[in-house]
Design a protein around this motif. Structure first.
Motif, PDB file in Angstrom:
ATOM      1  N   LYS A  52       0.618  -1.401  -0.553  1.00 58.45           N
ATOM      2  CA  LYS A  52       0.034   0.153   0.479  1.00 58.45           C
ATOM      3  C   LYS A  52       0.660   1.251   0.258  1.00 58.45           C
ATOM      4  CE  LYS A  52      -3.561  -2.393   0.689  1.00 58.45           C
ATOM      5  NZ  LYS A  52      -2.686  -3.989   1.331  1.00 58.45           N
ATOM      6  N   PRO A  53       0.590   2.494  -0.296  1.00 56.00           N
ATOM      7  CA  PRO A  53       1.157   3.609  -0.597  1.00 56.00           C
ATOM      8  C   PRO A  53       1.560   3.724   0.739  1.00 56.00           C
ATOM      9  CG  PRO A  53      -1.054   3.978  -2.000  1.00 56.00           C
ATOM     10  CD  PRO A  53      -0.694   2.755  -0.648  1.00 56.00           C
ATOM     11  N   GLU A  54       1.292   2.937   2.371  1.00 51.37           N
ATOM     12  CA  GLU A  54       2.164   4.087   3.238  1.00 51.37           C
ATOM     13  C   GLU A  54       2.928   2.313   3.737  1.00 51.37           C
ATOM     14  OE1 GLU A  54      -1.879   1.573   3.983  1.00 51.37           O
ATOM     15  OE2 GLU A  54      -1.288   3.090   2.859  1.00 51.37           O
ATOM     16  N   ASP A  55       2.760   1.429   2.617  1.00 51.81           N
ATOM     17  CA  ASP A  55       4.234   0.658   3.181  1.00 51.81           C
ATOM     18  C   ASP A  55       5.226   1.535   2.367  1.00 51.81           C
ATOM     19  OD1 ASP A  55       2.600  -1.276   4.355  1.00 51.81           O
ATOM     20  OD2 ASP A  55       1.815  -2.111   2.781  1.00 51.81           O
ATOM     21  N   LEU A  56       5.094   1.773   0.989  1.00 52.68           N
ATOM     22  CA  LEU A  56       6.192   2.222   0.018  1.00 52.68           C
ATOM     23  C   LEU A  56       6.981   3.338   1.009  1.00 52.68           C
ATOM     24  CD1 LEU A  56       3.915   1.865  -2.782  1.00 52.68           C
ATOM     25  CD2 LEU A  56       5.651   0.312  -2.430  1.00 52.68           C
ATOM     26  N   MET A  57       5.979   4.232   1.361  1.00 50.50           N
ATOM     27  CA  MET A  57       6.529   5.178   2.581  1.00 50.50           C
ATOM     28  C   MET A  57       7.073   4.897   3.071  1.00 50.50           C
ATOM     29  SD  MET A  57       6.799   8.616   2.230  1.00 50.50           S
ATOM     30  CE  MET A  57       5.564   8.919   1.485  1.00 50.50           C
ATOM     31  N   LYS A  58       7.031   3.842   4.039  1.00 47.39           N
ATOM     32  CA  LYS A  58       7.668   3.487   4.818  1.00 47.39           C
ATOM     33  C   LYS A  58       9.757   2.758   4.560  1.00 47.39           C
ATOM     34  CE  LYS A  58       4.308   2.691   8.494  1.00 47.39           C
ATOM     35  NZ  LYS A  58       4.000   1.288   8.599  1.00 47.39           N
ATOM     36  N   GLN A  59       8.750   2.247   3.068  1.00 44.10           N
ATOM     37  CA  GLN A  59      10.540   1.536   2.653  1.00 44.10           C
ATOM     38  C   GLN A  59      11.200   2.747   2.233  1.00 44.10           C
ATOM     39  OE1 GLN A  59       8.786  -1.266  -0.922  1.00 44.10           O
ATOM     40  NE2 GLN A  59       8.199  -2.221   1.601  1.00 44.10           N
ATOM     41  N   LEU A  91       9.095   0.812 -13.081  1.00 42.88           N
ATOM     42  CA  LEU A  91       9.824   0.895 -12.155  1.00 42.88           C
ATOM     43  C   LEU A  91      10.068   2.117 -11.303  1.00 42.88           C
ATOM     44  CD1 LEU A  91      12.119  -0.422 -15.429  1.00 42.88           C
ATOM     45  CD2 LEU A  91      11.983  -1.256 -13.058  1.00 42.88           C
ATOM     46  N   LYS A  92      10.107   3.702 -12.069  1.00 40.69           N
ATOM     47  CA  LYS A  92       9.901   4.938 -11.964  1.00 40.69           C
ATOM     48  C   LYS A  92       8.979   4.491 -10.482  1.00 40.69           C
ATOM     49  CE  LYS A  92       8.932   8.934 -14.049  1.00 40.69           C
ATOM     50  NZ  LYS A  92      10.515   9.171 -13.328  1.00 40.69           N
ATOM     51  N   ASP A  93       7.610   3.907 -10.054  1.00 45.40           N
ATOM     52  CA  ASP A  93       7.360   3.547  -8.903  1.00 45.40           C
ATOM     53  C   ASP A  93       8.114   2.849  -7.913  1.00 45.40           C
ATOM     54  OD1 ASP A  93       5.220   5.168 -10.238  1.00 45.40           O
ATOM     55  OD2 ASP A  93       4.050   3.614 -10.508  1.00 45.40           O
ATOM     56  N   GLN A  94       9.551   2.508  -8.617  1.00 48.40           N
ATOM     57  CA  GLN A  94       9.207   1.456  -7.090  1.00 48.40           C
ATOM     58  C   GLN A  94      10.551   2.361  -5.617  1.00 48.40           C
ATOM     59  OE1 GLN A  94      10.680  -2.180  -7.650  1.00 48.40           O
ATOM     60  NE2 GLN A  94       9.109  -1.829  -8.638  1.00 48.40           N
ATOM     61  N   SER A  95      10.016   1.733  -4.802  1.00 44.79           N
ATOM     62  CA  SER A  95      10.710   2.138  -3.520  1.00 44.79           C
ATOM     63  C   SER A  95      11.879   2.190  -3.512  1.00 44.79           C
ATOM     64  CB  SER A  95       9.715   1.316  -2.662  1.00 44.79           C
ATOM     65  OG  SER A  95      10.427  -0.006  -2.068  1.00 44.79           O
ATOM     66  N   TYR A  96      12.559   1.151  -3.979  1.00 51.89           N
ATOM     67  CA  TYR A  96      13.969   1.556  -3.566  1.00 51.89           C
ATOM     68  C   TYR A  96      14.679   2.259  -5.173  1.00 51.89           C
ATOM     69  CZ  TYR A  96      18.852  -0.095  -3.779  1.00 51.89           C
ATOM     70  OH  TYR A  96      20.048  -0.048  -3.397  1.00 51.89           O
ATOM     71  N   GLN A  97      15.422   3.114  -4.316  1.00 45.81           N
ATOM     72  CA  GLN A  97      15.682   4.463  -6.089  1.00 45.81           C
ATOM     73  C   GLN A  97      16.939   4.093  -6.386  1.00 45.81           C
ATOM     74  OE1 GLN A  97      13.523   7.066  -6.644  1.00 45.81           O
ATOM     75  NE2 GLN A  97      12.665   5.482  -5.087  1.00 45.81           N
ATOM     76  N   ASN A  98      17.914   2.786  -5.896  1.00 41.98           N
ATOM     77  CA  ASN A  98      19.168   3.285  -6.757  1.00 41.98           C
ATOM     78  C   ASN A  98      18.827   1.599  -7.579  1.00 41.98           C
ATOM     79  OD1 ASN A  98      21.434   3.864  -7.150  1.00 41.98           O
ATOM     80  ND2 ASN A  98      22.391   1.922  -5.845  1.00 41.98           N
ATOM     81  N   TRP A  99      18.454   1.740  -9.310  1.00 40.25           N
ATOM     82  CA  TRP A  99      18.020   0.881  -9.932  1.00 40.25           C
ATOM     83  C   TRP A  99      18.799   1.939 -11.312  1.00 40.25           C
ATOM     84  CZ3 TRP A  99      14.657   2.933 -13.899  1.00 40.25           C
ATOM     85  CH2 TRP A  99      13.793   3.937 -13.021  1.00 40.25           C
ATOM     86  N   GLY A 600      -4.746 -15.107   6.679  1.00 35.75           N
ATOM     87  CA  GLY A 600      -3.790 -13.140   7.150  1.00 35.75           C
ATOM     88  C   GLY A 600      -2.510 -13.600   7.257  1.00 35.75           C
ATOM     89  N   LYS A 601      -1.966 -14.363   7.586  1.00 38.61           N
ATOM     90  CA  LYS A 601      -0.874 -14.978   7.508  1.00 38.61           C
ATOM     91  C   LYS A 601       0.162 -15.513   6.543  1.00 38.61           C
ATOM     92  CE  LYS A 601      -1.837 -16.947  12.398  1.00 38.61           C
ATOM     93  NZ  LYS A 601      -1.785 -18.563  13.031  1.00 38.61           N
ATOM     94  N   GLY A 602      -0.192 -14.956   5.652  1.00 39.87           N
ATOM     95  CA  GLY A 602       1.089 -14.867   3.946  1.00 39.87           C
ATOM     96  C   GLY A 602       1.823 -13.719   4.304  1.00 39.87           C
ATOM     97  N   VAL A 603       2.403 -14.172   3.662  1.00 34.09           N
ATOM     98  CA  VAL A 603       3.775 -12.837   3.439  1.00 34.09           C
ATOM     99  C   VAL A 603       2.749 -11.194   3.225  1.00 34.09           C
ATOM    100  CG1 VAL A 603       6.152 -12.140   2.637  1.00 34.09           C
ATOM    101  CG2 VAL A 603       4.993 -14.333   3.299  1.00 34.09           C
ATOM    102  N   LYS A 604       3.661 -10.580   4.128  1.00 34.01           N
ATOM    103  CA  LYS A 604       3.411  -8.787   3.980  1.00 34.01           C
ATOM    104  C   LYS A 604       3.864  -8.247   3.231  1.00 34.01           C
ATOM    105  CE  LYS A 604      -0.919  -9.185   7.086  1.00 34.01           C
ATOM    106  NZ  LYS A 604      -0.438 -10.791   7.481  1.00 34.01           N
ATOM    107  N   PRO A 605       3.790  -7.271   3.426  1.00 38.04           N
ATOM    108  CA  PRO A 605       4.694  -6.821   2.461  1.00 38.04           C
ATOM    109  C   PRO A 605       6.105  -5.977   3.305  1.00 38.04           C
ATOM    110  CG  PRO A 605       3.285  -5.283   1.310  1.00 38.04           C
ATOM    111  CD  PRO A 605       2.659  -6.331   3.040  1.00 38.04           C
TER     112      PRO A 605
END
Length: 608
Positions: A52-59, A91-99, A600-605
């Motif tokens: 979610k957007p909040e997950d990506l912001m934390k990343q 790609l531009k939307d990636q939460s990790y920037q060094n690519w 609800g125990k699948g792998v989350k972001p």
């Protein structure tokens, strides 16, 4: 209603292609599997687990000690405008920037592509393109782009697909913890042409060589360390159509640390020309895939014949016997000679392997007819050993039988097994003779032709359970796994072969487990010792399930069963917590069918 929703013009066209390929009967089986409603629908599940957007912001806010540069290589040829933009935007939307992304543009005269690539490159220096004046084919086009990649790790994308926005972050965060990782791969799904629907998720196991030799299950998203890439020297055009399959084999052969990320991080776009939606569009690719497997076997020093299955992109590997050692077939028995007769009769009538001995381990029978039958067996050259202790302890009985047999290889067989496959010993033994292989199990059916055993999954039902239980024989299950040879954590000892050397190394059956889970425990100890267990679906048997033992219908039996459950929980608690590496943590532990988890125990972001 579910069926009606799927009746779209293109699906009808696709169905006609499949009808022509498979024939009416097989087509009906596959249609019924495809139309069966999901226990947990994937669409809502995907929405629950995507970043979610909040997950990506934390990343994005995470402070890395070291940021590895990840290069993404994309061969492109007359890519439709919207596909190219959406791929680059993912790609531009990636939460990790060094690519960085290197587009190998094999259609430099395409003004639409040129305009889009120039636009994106002008606004983002991480986006680069390399002109390839002559379309050299997908391997050489990819290699041309690879020559311009400068990343510590290199990932591969198709020009019409998309990355999830946290894909590169999930790689980078693992590299921060362990910079020695050689290869990554992730789970993936398919997405409709207009991106409105995600479907057919592929939840993968951790690295599984025998499954990889059955199908290129790794596929997308694949990322490899530069040092490994330098050794394999890029993609080989000899395998065009299956160049990624061959490349994955060669990379993993050289890798010591292969990491599977169990999250849907790659979206494979389905459209009329894509292999994702029309496997028959690239029939030449499956011949190339066959060659990729054959060459992997050759490099690995293993001999076997590879054949293509009727399911496009799936293969059978039949390994060659290296020797003809003595195989001891150990069959515990107490009375019920009608069942034992059926078992012995099928062995004598159908077995094509010649160097074997049958040993019946007599366990406290009381009926005179049983001993009369034993006398007949002895005259036929079948050994009958008399277990000296009272009571039923499957583990102790078989351990005692092993001490009193001569075979270099041990085939544990229930007395209620009936042989279907004549060369079953050859097929099991050829696997057992392979380096690094431990126990080998079979595909077992109930008499009504539904599956009783297709490998064992750790965690199902709390401890362990059989995969694809009660699935009709004609069906192949989730991504054909009921019909594919692959590594599994455990197989049932109702029909299990293992070398005496490995059996002794693992310590034999645990005699505390007198009835339940003794085969699972043995297989897990074999696995812990560094060996891989194999499920071979090409060995087929009928299993007239536990007729000689009865059910857990007394207080004493229920108490014993609970004790065995506690033993497994105590001794394998870490595995039960971490999950079966041959399964996937996003899949259910409540049933056998590879459905999605609903707890609800699948792998989350990743979040802080």
């Amino acid at each position: 209603m579910h069926f009606i929703k799927k009746l779209k013009p293109y699906n009808i066209q696709k169905g006609l292609r499949y009808l022509k390929h498979y024939g009416f009967k097989e087509f009906c089986v596959r249609l019924s599997e495809r139309m069966e409603p999901e226990d947990v629908p994937y669409g809502p599940w995907y929405e629950q687990y995507r970043a979610k957007p909040e997950d990506l912001m934390k990343q994005k806010q995470h402070s890395f000690k070291h940021q590895s540069l990840i290069s993404i290589v994309v061969p492109a040829y007359h890519t439709p405008d919207v596909f190219l933009r959406q791929m680059l935007d993912s790609l531009k939307d990636q939460s990790y920037q060094n690519w960085e992304v290197i587009i190998g543009n094999a259609s430099p005269d395409d003004s639409h592509m040129r305009s889009i690539l120039d636009e994106y490159a002008k606004n983002d220096a991480r986006i680069k393109s390399v002109d390839i004046p002559d379309n050299l084919g997908i391997s050489e086009n990819t290699n041309a782009a690879l020559n311009h990649a400068s990343g510590d790790y290199i990932g591969f994308m198709d020009h019409d697909d998309l990355l999830a926005p946290d894909a590169l972050f999930e790689i980078a965060i693992r590299l921060e913890a362990n910079p020695d990782i050689d290869v990554f791969y992730t789970d993936e799904d398919k997405v409709s042409t207009d991106l409105s629907e995600h479907f057919q998720p592929h939840f993968k196991p951790d690295f599984n060589l025998d499954l990889l030799r059955s199908n290129n299950y790794i596929c997308h998203f694949f990322v490899v360390k530069r040092t490994i890439l330098k050794q394999v020297k890029g993609l080989d055009p000899k395998y065009n159509g299956a160049q990624d399959y061959d490349f994955i084999f060669r990379c993993t052969e050289l890798s010591k640390n292969i990491v599977h990320i169990p999250r849907i991080l790659y979206h494979w776009r389905v459209h009329n020309a894509s292999t994702a939606d029309n496997p028959a569009s690239k029939l030449y690719a499956y011949e190339a895939g066959k060659k990729a497997i054959e060459d992997n076997l050759a490099r690995s020093g293993e001999k076997g014949s590879v054949s293509m299955r009727s399911d496009y992109g799936f293969y059978n590997v039949d390994y060659a016997l290296t020797d003809q050692p003595l195989v001891s077939i150990l069959i515990p028995n107490k009375d019920h000679i009608d069942i034992l007769k059926q078992c012995i009769r099928s062995l004598k009538k159908k077995t094509t392997y010649t160097n074997y001995e049958i040993i019946v381990i007599e366990n406290n029978s009381t009926e005179p007819a049983t001993f009369e039958y034993y006398d007949k067996l002895k005259k036929d050259g079948i050994q009958v050993l008399y277990y000296p202790e009272s009571g039923f302890n499957y583990s102790a009985i078989n351990n005692w039988g092993v001490k009193n047999c001569k075979g270099e290889y041990l085939l544990f067989l229930n007395n209620d097994i009936e042989v279907i496959t004549p060369d079953f010993i050859e097929k099991m033994l050829s696997n057992c003779e392979r380096p690094g292989i431990g126990a080998v199990g079979a595909k077992l059916y109930y008499p009504d032709n539904t599956i009783q055993h297709a490998g064992i999954i750790i965690g199902i039902g709390g401890i362990a359970g059989h995969a694809f239980l009660n699935l009709p024989r004609a069906r192949s299950g989730y991504l054909h796994k009921a019909s594919l040879q692959m590594n599994v954590s455990a197989v049932t000892a109702a029909c299990m072969m293992v070398s005496r050397k490995i059996f002794d190394l693992a310590g034999g059956f645990e005699e505390t487990l007198s009835v339940a889970f003794n085969d699972v425990d043995l297989c897990l100890r074999i696995q812990k010792a560094g060996y891989h267990n194999v499920y071979n679906p090409h060995v087929e048997m009928y299993h007239h399930e536990s007729k000689s033992r009865g059910t857990e219908d007394s207080e004493a039996k229920a108490r014993r069963f609970q004790t065995e459950i506690e033993f497994m929980r105590t001794n394998w608690i870490q595995l039960l917590k971490s999950g079966d590496s041959c399964y996937n943590p996003n899949l259910t532990l409540a049933s056998w069918n590879y459905g999605l988890r609903a707890d609800g125990k699948g792998v989350k972001p990743w979040t802080k």
